[in-house]
Design an enzyme around this catalytic site. Structure first.
Site, short mmCIF file in Angstrom:
data_model
loop_
_atom_site.label_atom_id
_atom_site.label_comp_id
_atom_site.label_asym_id
_atom_site.label_seq_id
_atom_site.Cartn_x
_atom_site.Cartn_y
_atom_site.Cartn_z
CB CYS A 18 -0.91 -0.12 1.30
SG CYS A 18 -2.20 1.37 1.24
CG HIS B 274 -5.40 -2.43 -1.58
ND1 HIS B 274 -4.30 -3.01 -0.95
CD2 HIS B 274 -5.18 -1.17 -1.64
CE1 HIS B 274 -3.85 -1.83 -0.32
NE2 HIS B 274 -3.99 -0.84 -0.86
CD GLU B 275 -6.58 1.39 -4.54
OE1 GLU B 275 -6.59 2.13 -3.67
OE2 GLU B 275 -5.30 0.93 -4.74
CG HIS C 96 -7.54 2.39 0.62
ND1 HIS C 96 -6.79 2.77 1.67
CD2 HIS C 96 -6.65 1.91 0.00
CE1 HIS C 96 -5.50 2.56 1.89
NE2 HIS C 96 -5.40 1.86 0.50
#
Length: 189
Positions: free
Chosen positions: A99, A142-143, A146
């Site tokens: 990250c 992953h994004e 966030h």
């Protein structure tokens, strides 16, 4: 191309703004949103220019609590507004995730091998990407995490699953043998 102002650094692990659940984008034509989108794209472009890698970044990574991501998989920037996962494969894999918010760390996580995603693009068009390949699937998981205040460290498989990048790079064969899937060593998101 818009240059990222010095006021838009990538936030680092521990910054409480990384833990905020982001609000949906209401109006893509809003000048405030357009400015924020340009800033996020500029940060990704700057990171790619400085480091030679970096595939995507989510708005909260520069302190913008809104549901959008910019990505560049090699053919230029693409904006994903209010993205949502609409399907996940039953099949999963383990991988070492990294990250931009903690580039000195790698985290062993489990991700779905394939996902489908729905979003609005930067021009206001509805998009659906069905059954994506593993590399794009893990990136978007992953994004989108966030956008919900979830970091890769929250998905660590066990207490041995968070390591220093320097330790990994000293013995990559050992660590790659501990996962099912390996992305390019210089992917970062």
């Amino acid at each position: 191309m818009v240059s990222a102002p010095p006021s838009d650094p990538i936030l680092l692990l521990g910054d409480p703004r990384l833990r905020i659940v982001c609000a949906p984008v209401a109006d893509l034509r809003d000048p405030v949103f357009r400015n924020r989108a340009a800033r996020l794209q500029a940060v990704l472009a700057r990171f790619r220019a400085e480091h030679g890698f970096g595939r995507a970044i989510a708005a909260p990574q520069i302190g913008i609590p809104s549901r959008f991501v910019t990505m560049d998989l090699g053919s230029g920037p693409l904006l994903l507004v209010n993205p949502e996962i609409t399907w996940t494969s039953e099949e999963t894999f383990t991988m070492w995730d990294d990250c931009m918010c903690f580039p000195w760390v790698l985290v062993r996580v489990r991700r779905h091998r394939s996902i489908s995603v729905r979003f609005t693009d930067g021009e206001g068009r509805a998009q659906e990407w069905p059954r994506l390949d593993p590399a794009t699937s893990e990136l978007l998981q992953h994004e989108l995490d966030h956008l919900d205040g979830i970091l890769a460290i929250d998905r660590a498989l066990d207490r041995e699953a968070i390591i220093s990048r320097a330790v990994f790079e000293a013995d990559p064969g050992r660590f790659r043998s501990q996962v099912d899937y390996v992305i390019d060593a210089k992917s970062t998101e």
